[in-house]
Design an enzyme around this catalytic site. Sequence first.
Site, PDB file in Angstrom:
ATOM      1  N   LYS A  11       0.835  -1.207   0.000  1.00  9.47           N
ATOM      2  CA  LYS A  11       0.000   0.000   0.000  1.00  9.47           C
ATOM      3  C   LYS A  11       0.861   1.244   0.000  1.00  9.47           C
ATOM      4  O   LYS A  11       1.907   1.291   0.657  1.00  9.47           O
ATOM      5  CB  LYS A  11      -0.860  -0.052   1.284  1.00  9.47           C
ATOM      6  CG  LYS A  11      -1.873   1.031   1.405  1.00  9.47           C
ATOM      7  CD  LYS A  11      -3.283   0.523   1.243  1.00  9.47           C
ATOM      8  CE  LYS A  11      -4.310   1.637   1.130  1.00  9.47           C
ATOM      9  NZ  LYS A  11      -4.117   2.484  -0.042  1.00  9.47           N
ATOM     10  N   LYS A  53       4.950   2.540  -3.261  1.00  8.11           N
ATOM     11  CA  LYS A  53       4.766   3.945  -3.643  1.00  8.11           C
ATOM     12  C   LYS A  53       4.915   4.047  -5.151  1.00  8.11           C
ATOM     13  O   LYS A  53       5.661   3.282  -5.760  1.00  8.11           O
ATOM     14  CB  LYS A  53       5.828   4.841  -2.971  1.00  8.11           C
ATOM     15  CG  LYS A  53       5.427   6.289  -2.903  1.00  8.11           C
ATOM     16  CD  LYS A  53       4.403   6.516  -1.816  1.00  8.11           C
ATOM     17  CE  LYS A  53       4.221   7.955  -1.466  1.00  8.11           C
ATOM     18  NZ  LYS A  53       3.662   8.091  -0.112  1.00  8.11           N
TER      19      LYS A  53
HETATM   20  N1  NAI Z   1      -2.055  12.945   0.962  1.00  2.17           N
HETATM   21  C1  NAI Z   1      -1.831  12.081   1.925  1.00  2.17           C
HETATM   22  O1  NAI Z   1      -2.764  11.436   2.430  1.00  2.17           O
HETATM   23  C2  NAI Z   1      -0.458  11.895   2.468  1.00  2.17           C
HETATM   24  C3  NAI Z   1       0.600  12.691   2.091  1.00  2.17           C
HETATM   25  N2  NAI Z   1       1.811  12.548   2.702  1.00  2.17           N
HETATM   26  C4  NAI Z   1       2.940  13.388   2.347  1.00  2.17           C
HETATM   27  O2  NAI Z   1       2.639  14.748   2.630  1.00  2.17           O
HETATM   28  C5  NAI Z   1       3.315  15.604   1.718  1.00  2.17           C
HETATM   29  C6  NAI Z   1       2.318  16.518   1.042  1.00  2.17           C
HETATM   30  O3  NAI Z   1       1.332  15.743   0.398  1.00  2.17           O
HETATM   31  P1  NAI Z   1      -0.105  16.325   0.024  1.00  2.17           P
HETATM   32  O4  NAI Z   1      -0.498  17.361   0.974  1.00  2.17           O
HETATM   33  O5  NAI Z   1      -0.960  15.167  -0.219  1.00  2.17           O
HETATM   34  O6  NAI Z   1       0.208  16.988  -1.376  1.00  2.17           O
HETATM   35  P2  NAI Z   1      -0.541  18.216  -2.065  1.00  2.17           P
HETATM   36  O7  NAI Z   1      -0.162  18.151  -3.477  1.00  2.17           O
HETATM   37  O8  NAI Z   1      -1.965  18.216  -1.701  1.00  2.17           O
HETATM   38  O9  NAI Z   1       0.122  19.474  -1.350  1.00  2.17           O
HETATM   39  C7  NAI Z   1       1.471  19.780  -1.402  1.00  2.17           C
HETATM   40  C8  NAI Z   1       1.604  21.279  -1.225  1.00  2.17           C
HETATM   41  O10 NAI Z   1       2.962  21.598  -1.039  1.00  2.17           O
HETATM   42  C9  NAI Z   1       3.306  22.671  -1.926  1.00  2.17           C
HETATM   43  N3  NAI Z   1       4.724  22.530  -2.245  1.00  2.17           N
HETATM   44  C10 NAI Z   1       5.309  21.727  -3.148  1.00  2.17           C
HETATM   45  N4  NAI Z   1       6.639  21.890  -3.136  1.00  2.17           N
HETATM   46  C11 NAI Z   1       6.888  22.818  -2.192  1.00  2.17           C
HETATM   47  C12 NAI Z   1       8.063  23.414  -1.698  1.00  2.17           C
HETATM   48  N5  NAI Z   1       9.261  23.081  -2.170  1.00  2.17           N
HETATM   49  N6  NAI Z   1       7.959  24.331  -0.715  1.00  2.17           N
HETATM   50  C13 NAI Z   1       6.751  24.675  -0.210  1.00  2.17           C
HETATM   51  N7  NAI Z   1       5.598  24.144  -0.650  1.00  2.17           N
HETATM   52  C14 NAI Z   1       5.664  23.230  -1.620  1.00  2.17           C
HETATM   53  C15 NAI Z   1       2.392  22.507  -3.120  1.00  2.17           C
HETATM   54  O11 NAI Z   1       2.250  23.714  -3.836  1.00  2.17           O
HETATM   55  C16 NAI Z   1       1.102  22.059  -2.439  1.00  2.17           C
HETATM   56  O12 NAI Z   1       0.318  23.142  -2.030  1.00  2.17           O
HETATM   57  C17 NAI Z   1       4.083  14.676   0.786  1.00  2.17           C
HETATM   58  O13 NAI Z   1       5.373  14.476   1.314  1.00  2.17           O
HETATM   59  C18 NAI Z   1       3.303  13.382   0.867  1.00  2.17           C
HETATM   60  O14 NAI Z   1       4.073  12.261   0.542  1.00  2.17           O
HETATM   61  C19 NAI Z   1       2.017  11.644   3.690  1.00  2.17           C
HETATM   62  C20 NAI Z   1       1.012  10.827   4.094  1.00  2.17           C
HETATM   63  C21 NAI Z   1      -0.279  10.815   3.449  1.00  2.17           C
HETATM   64  O1  AKG Z   2      -3.307   6.087   2.154  1.00  6.78           O
HETATM   65  C1  AKG Z   2      -2.428   5.360   1.738  1.00  6.78           C
HETATM   66  O2  AKG Z   2      -2.608   4.197   1.439  1.00  6.78           O
HETATM   67  C2  AKG Z   2      -1.000   5.835   1.590  1.00  6.78           C
HETATM   68  C3  AKG Z   2      -0.755   7.268   1.893  1.00  6.78           C
HETATM   69  C4  AKG Z   2       0.666   7.593   1.598  1.00  6.78           C
HETATM   70  O3  AKG Z   2       1.079   7.574   0.465  1.00  6.78           O
HETATM   71  C5  AKG Z   2       1.588   7.891   2.663  1.00  6.78           C
HETATM   72  O4  AKG Z   2       1.279   7.649   3.837  1.00  6.78           O
HETATM   73  O5  AKG Z   2       2.709   8.353   2.370  1.00  6.78           O
END
Ligand code: NAI
Ligand code: AKG
Length: 549
Positions: free
Chosen positions: A140, A176
């Site tokens: 996952k 991933k």
């Molecule tokens: N979406 C999820 O459920 C999960 C996400 N993550 C991690 O959280 C992080 C963010 O993911 P999401 O919020 O889902 O992505 P997202 O795409 O919704 O948001 C990312 C945000 O960060 C901004 N961003 C990108 N590069 C940047 C930089 N260099 N400096 C400042 N801002 C920047 C983008 O413009 C965007 O607003 C990633 O590392 C992801 O792997 C971890 C666990 C679960």
């Molecule tokens: O919800 C999931 O299965 C994975 C979320 C994810 O990519 C993360 O935790 O980095």
Amino acid sequence: MLLRGVWRGLRHRVAAACSPCIPRAYSAACSEGPGSAIKYEMPEHLQSMPQERDPLFTAMVAYNYHSAVAKLVPMFEKSMKGRQRLTDGQRKHRVEGIMRIMGSCSACVEVTFPVKLDDGSFTLITGYRAHHSVHKIPVKGGIRFSSDVCSDEVKGLAALMSYKTACVNAPFGGAKGGIKINPKDYSENELEKITRRYTLELVKRGFIGPGIDVPAPDMNTGPLEMSWIADQYAKTLGHADINSYATVTGKPINLGGVAGRQDATGRGVYLGTNSFIKEEALMQQIGLTPGWKDKTYVVQGFGNVGFHTARFFTKAGARCIGVVEWDCAIRSCDGINPHELLEHMKRTGSIKDFPGTEPVDREEMLLAECDILAPCATEKVIHLDNADKVKAKIIAEGANGPLTPAADKILMEKKVLIIPDIYLNAGGVTVSYFEWVKNVNHKSFGRLSLKYEEMTQLHLLDSVQKSLNKSLPNCNIEIHPSDEFKRRLLDASEKEIVRASLEATMEKTAGEIKFMAKEHNLGINMRIAAYCNALYKIYKCYEEAGLTL
Ligand SMILES: NC(=O)C1=CN([C@@H]2O[C@H](COP(=O)(O)OP(=O)(O)OC[C@H]3O[C@@H](n4cnc5c(N)ncnc54)[C@H](O)[C@@H]3O)[C@@H](O)[C@H]2O)C=CC1
Ligand SMILES: O=C(O)CCC(=O)C(=O)O
């Protein structure tokens, strides 16, 4: 005789399965010490990690992995003692084999395919999907769209998923994926074509399926992309499979999504931070008072994780004094309202010029004076060159891998509490697990029990009232549910069940991590404690189930 033959084969296959970045130096790391105990050392190629400026992502994760394994070797050996029919030598080989397997990536595919763009031209798109530990199936992990995606990144992120799922007891292996594109360069129609074709490439290679590999959202992907993946799978390989929609999580509710997945990661970041911030002794060690009142925070990345993290931090009583995005940063000592900022961002496409804030240099905001820094964007943002300038007392890792090992070392010396990614952002995968369970069970949480439970509780109150009036005949006692009790009974829903279960997961895991920190004298090094928590569980799976066919 037979055993020896099996063992020789096993050793061969373990060595073959190891990823190229770990194994040879790693076997040297597992040499025999005094007696039959394994003398464990950090593999040579990783020893410089705390001084590295820009390490490979897989090497960063491997460094943390080996740091934790070094602590766990005596526990592994002790546990293996239970295998009494094995000789000392066989037990040692088996422990070493498991340690190699747990640190290696099982498989990674790279796919390249053509896509016809809206203007009639063709482009070639490259995507990846890595499967790390397959001690539990399905594997996952999210799928991201980013121009930085590469094989090293998805492999490192898949390893984090193995450790994360184990850390919070979500019964999955780690995976991933990513597509190497800047989604801003494509129309919605083009993104749909790219996502569907990528899914098809995974289908062709047996890299997706409800019992094989279950993707989810990550950077630049969300419910819409997940619905394309689900639909593509259901219309191809999954057309006759009643579970086909369980092949991806983070879907819209109408397509089998679960209430609460959208904000689950940010909610988990809050719940996890709360589990540490409320601890008086721990807060004293880092020079903070316990609780959220009067705490200030800075968030980097105002996407899914960043926005919801900010929403919950502010709701808990903390003040957002800065937000850092990819193109700019804003600051306000009076506090930034996350909801209003989100509206502004939706309207204008940026956090720029949000009323009541001033523009500030992005790096300056990241390093600004505050209590909590929540990096919720991308990898390696705090590193050798800026870690000593960080002024926050707590780093809440919403993103995956935002700190390099060099940063970890510097920050630990500064007594900064780092709440690590594999625990803190696991709310997403935890609720994804609930979604998958909902999908394979074909019923939503509470569907068959909520009304029954409400009636049972009301009968209970009635029964207590009747008993009291029987024992105290002149009192005419009436028992009424309190407003809170009524709210819980009548508002009970899938959303409430998901939230309560996520809270229970984050709280229980915090307890396990604190236990490991104490057990291994790790002080405030919660990253290694979280890895220990995860790795011991993975180790036990391999020890009990076996390493090979
Ligand atoms: N979406 C999820 O459920 C999960 C996400 N993550 C991690 O959280 C992080 C963010 O993911 P999401 O919020 O889902 O992505 P997202 O795409 O919704 O948001 C990312 C945000 O960060 C901004 N961003 C990108 N590069 C940047 C930089 N260099 N400096 C400042 N801002 C920047 C983008 O413009 C965007 O607003 C990633 O590392 C992801 O792997 C971890 C666990 C679960
Ligand atoms: O919800 C999931 O299965 C994975 C979320 C994810 O990519 C993360 O935790 O980095």
